[in-house]
Enzyme design. Structure first.
Site, mmCIF file in Angstrom:
data_model
loop_
_atom_site.group_PDB
_atom_site.id
_atom_site.type_symbol
_atom_site.label_atom_id
_atom_site.label_comp_id
_atom_site.label_asym_id
_atom_site.label_seq_id
_atom_site.Cartn_x
_atom_site.Cartn_y
_atom_site.Cartn_z
ATOM 1 N N HIS A 116 16.419 -49.918 -5.100
ATOM 2 C CA HIS A 116 15.952 -48.909 -5.682
ATOM 3 C C HIS A 116 16.355 -49.131 -7.308
ATOM 4 C CE1 HIS A 116 15.096 -44.591 -6.451
ATOM 5 N NE2 HIS A 116 15.999 -44.622 -7.236
ATOM 6 N N GLU A 117 17.509 -49.436 -7.380
ATOM 7 C CA GLU A 117 17.834 -49.491 -9.013
ATOM 8 C C GLU A 117 17.100 -50.759 -9.609
ATOM 9 O OE1 GLU A 117 19.281 -46.954 -10.204
ATOM 10 O OE2 GLU A 117 19.738 -46.053 -8.120
ATOM 11 N N HIS A 138 13.746 -49.766 -10.758
ATOM 12 C CA HIS A 138 13.881 -49.038 -11.944
ATOM 13 C C HIS A 138 14.022 -50.036 -13.138
ATOM 14 C CE1 HIS A 138 13.908 -44.758 -10.895
ATOM 15 N NE2 HIS A 138 15.217 -44.712 -10.237
#
Length: 283
Positions: A130-131, A134
């Site tokens: 997820h990071e 980003h």
């Protein structure tokens, strides 16, 4: 393309800030807003990540002292075709994580000790994915700049309350000016909120694709949300809440500020990921 979108949004928010400065204080206000906007964007681009890491007492780690976490990151960055980000651990019991940095070469992923203690390896991998998503879409820079501009517009509104209006030919209609002083901070907050919420959904989708297992992130998000409700994050700041995978103020009592949360609800995120699971099954 993602980098172009990031710079376009930064430019658009800065122009909005300059226009508002002109409405509040004429040409002088535009000049002040331009200089302030340029300075904030410069600082956000080059130094904001250092300030955030320092505020949360983040500790840099590598393969030697966090081998398992490093190997997960190394495997995922290869899949995402990204350079290896710097890896940090935050000494805080609340399970959480965020990404920061101005570009691929200066990216940082930080996770809390609580996250490593409470999630299994598959869930940790989903959070890291997820990071990285980003980072892939330059979300950390967009979030930093949008938060800075939103705060600056609110500050400029307060300034206008005391010093509103420039020269007579530049002075807007007083009723319009007063309305803008109330409307613009709310509009800026809604812009920041909308950008952050959409980016969270995109990062969830990117993590599901990267790992090939949407259910890993579903499980991680539910655990993070449940734990965050009972474990407050030390030194959490509203200005940086949008950076985290789960709002660090989840466990706080309800307040009006939560109506303008920068995060979609965990239920909404899990539901979207469920749709990806069904699609994968059909395909």
């Amino acid at each position: 393309m993602e980098q172009f979108k990031t710079y376009a949004l930064m430019t658009g928010l800065t122009l909005l800030f300059i226009w508002f400065g002109g409405m509040i204080a004429g040409k002088t206000g535009m000049i002040i807003a331009f200089l302030a906007g340029a300075g904030m964007n410069f600082y956000a681009y080059f130094y904001s990540h250092e300030q955030v890491l320092k505020h949360y007492n983040a500790i840099p780690v590598d393969r030697n002292n966090a081998s398992g976490l490093y190997e997960i990151m190394d495997r995922l960055t290869y899949k995402a075709n990204l350079p290896m980000p710097q890896l940090y651990i935050i000494p805080d019991p609340q399970p959480n994580a965020f990404a920061t940095g101005r570009d691929y070469e200066h990216a940082v992923v930080a996770v809390t000790e609580g996250l490593l203690d409470m999630l299994n390896e598959e869930e940790v991998e989903a959070v890291i994915a997820h990071e990285l998503s980003h980072i892939k879409h330059y979300d950390m820079l967009i979030g930093t700049v949008s938060a800075s501009i939103a705060g600056a517009i609110a500050m400029l509104s307060n300034f206008g309350m005391f010093f509103g209006g420039g020269d007579n030919e530049d002075r807007p209609n007083p009723i319009v000016m007063m309305a803008l002083m109330f409307i613009m901070p709310m509009a800026a907050t809604i812009i920041q909120m909308t950008v952050s919420r959409n980016r969270e959904f995109m990062a969830d989708e990117g993590a599901a694709i990267m790992t090939g297992h949407p259910e890993w992130l579903q499980s991680a998000l539910m655990k993070l949300d449940n734990y965050a409700k009972g474990i407050p994050m030390h030194d959490a700041e509203p200005q940086t809440a949008h950076m985290f995978i789960i709002n660090p103020f989840t466990g706080k009592d309800f307040s009006m500020s939560q109506l303008f949360s920068t995060h979609p609800t965990t239920e909404q995120r899990v539901e979207r990921l469920e749709g990806m699971r069904h699609l994968a099954t059909i395909l």
